[in-house]
Design an enzyme around this catalytic site. Sequence first.
Site, PDB file in Angstrom:
ATOM      1  N   ILE A   1     119.207  -6.562  -9.761  1.00 42.98           N
ATOM      2  CA  ILE A   1     118.526  -5.663 -10.698  1.00 42.98           C
ATOM      3  C   ILE A   1     119.380  -4.442 -10.989  1.00 42.98           C
ATOM      4  O   ILE A   1     119.529  -4.022 -12.144  1.00 42.98           O
ATOM      5  CB  ILE A   1     117.153  -5.253 -10.138  1.00 42.98           C
TER       6      ILE A   1
ATOM      7  N   ALA B   1     110.837  -0.833  -7.202  1.00 44.98           N
ATOM      8  CA  ALA B   1     111.266  -1.733  -6.128  1.00 44.98           C
ATOM      9  C   ALA B   1     110.075  -2.208  -5.321  1.00 44.98           C
ATOM     10  O   ALA B   1     109.535  -3.291  -5.564  1.00 44.98           O
ATOM     11  CB  ALA B   1     112.289  -1.026  -5.233  1.00 44.98           C
ATOM     12  N   ARG B   2     109.662  -1.405  -4.347  1.00 44.34           N
ATOM     13  CA  ARG B   2     108.545  -1.751  -3.487  1.00 44.34           C
ATOM     14  C   ARG B   2     107.777  -0.495  -3.089  1.00 44.34           C
ATOM     15  O   ARG B   2     108.360   0.542  -2.829  1.00 44.34           O
ATOM     16  CB  ARG B   2     109.031  -2.459  -2.209  1.00 44.34           C
TER      17      ARG B   2
ATOM     18  N   ASP C   1     106.200   2.082 -10.506  1.00 43.03           N
ATOM     19  CA  ASP C   1     105.598   0.781 -10.814  1.00 43.03           C
ATOM     20  C   ASP C   1     104.995   0.120  -9.590  1.00 43.03           C
ATOM     21  O   ASP C   1     104.250  -0.846  -9.719  1.00 43.03           O
ATOM     22  CB  ASP C   1     106.663  -0.146 -11.429  1.00 43.03           C
TER      23      ASP C   1
ATOM     24  N   GLU D   1      98.144  -1.643  -3.122  1.00 45.31           N
ATOM     25  CA  GLU D   1      97.958  -2.187  -4.466  1.00 45.31           C
ATOM     26  C   GLU D   1      96.729  -3.097  -4.504  1.00 45.31           C
ATOM     27  O   GLU D   1      96.623  -4.006  -3.691  1.00 45.31           O
ATOM     28  CB  GLU D   1      99.214  -2.952  -4.903  1.00 45.31           C
TER      29      GLU D   1
ATOM     30  N   HIS E   1     102.653  -2.345 -11.341  1.00 42.72           N
ATOM     31  CA  HIS E   1     103.512  -3.394 -10.760  1.00 42.72           C
ATOM     32  C   HIS E   1     103.767  -4.511 -11.768  1.00 42.72           C
ATOM     33  O   HIS E   1     103.449  -5.683 -11.534  1.00 42.72           O
ATOM     34  CB  HIS E   1     102.892  -3.964  -9.482  1.00 42.72           C
ATOM     35  N   ILE E   2     104.398  -4.125 -12.889  1.00 42.97           N
ATOM     36  CA  ILE E   2     104.636  -5.093 -13.969  1.00 42.97           C
ATOM     37  C   ILE E   2     106.132  -5.340 -14.198  1.00 42.97           C
ATOM     38  O   ILE E   2     106.529  -5.804 -15.270  1.00 42.97           O
ATOM     39  CB  ILE E   2     103.986  -4.616 -15.290  1.00 42.97           C
TER      40      ILE E   2
END
Length: 303
Positions: A153, A230-231, A255, A260, A278-279
Site C-alpha cells: 500500500i 491501516a488498523r 478509516d 468497530e 473502514h472502507i
Amino acid sequence: MIRILVTDGMEKNAIKALRAKGFEVVEEFYETKILGEKLEEFDVIVVRSATKVRKPIIDKAAKAGRLKLIIRGGVGVDNIDVAYAREKGIKVANTPNASSASVAELALAHMFAMSRFVNISNVSMRQGIWDKKKYNGVEISGKTLGLVGYGRISRQLAKKASALGMTVIYTDIIGKVKDADEYEFCELDNLLKRSDYVSLHIPFVKEQGATIGKAQLDIMKDGAFLINCARGGVVDEVALIEALDSGKLSGAGVDVFVEEPTKNEILINHPRVSVTPHIGAATKEAQVRIGSEIISIIYDFFK
C-alpha cells in the site's frame, strides 16, 4: 463436495465461479459463540474484518478435523489467530495484492479532505453555514509525506504522492528497502519530526500497543496531519484527540478504529477529523481482485 463458508461477503462473480467449479458456497454470518460448531461442516472459511477466528473457534474446528483453510479477503490477518491455526494444521492465507491501490487512494483522499476542509465544510454547508473565510487550506504539493511501514500500500501511495509533487520519506521495521532508492529511509522519530503528513501502513500487534501514542504525537511537526487507514489500535485514540484539541495536529484522516463499529463519538465528530467506516478496500475494482485471489488460493490448495 468441498464446502466453503463465506461469512462477511464476497464478490458475486467469484462465488459464481467457485460454484461453477463444483464447490458448495454458503454465504452466512455466524456469531462467535456458534461459529466454531458450524466450522465442523466446512473445509474452507472466507472472512473479511468482521468475523474473528480466535483460539476457541479454531479448537472446535480442529477437533472435528474438517476445516483445512482460512482465507482473509484483504491484507491484515489480525482478526485471525494465525500461528495457532497453523499449529492445528489449518492453513491461513490472505489477499495482499488486491486492495493496495484502493487503500492508497483512500489515504490520499483523506489528505485532500483535511488539507482543504472538505470534511467539515461539507457538513457546515448542509447546515446552512457559509464559512468561506474560515476554510483557508494548504496545498499538498511541496509537502513531505512520511510513510510508516513500506509495504504494497505504501508503495502505491508513494507513487501517487510523488506525482502530486510531494517529497516522500519512509520507515520500515526491516530497515532500508532495496527497491525504494527514489525515497529516503529514516528512523521513525526522524520521520515524525520532518513530515507534514504521516500515513500509517503497519499491522496492530496487541502485545506492543499503539505505535503512535502521546510521545510520538509530541514529536510530530506542529500543524502536521496524521492518516490511519491501516488498523485500529496503532494510534492511541485518546492521545490523538488531545493532539487535535491542542492544535498540535491540524487534522487526522481515520478509516480504522480500536473498536468497530466505533463508539468514539468525540473522535468521529471532531471538526479536525476526516472519517470513514473502514472502507479502504471498498471499491468495485478491489472486490473483483480480492475475489480472483481467493479463487486462486482455493484452486491451488485443492488441485
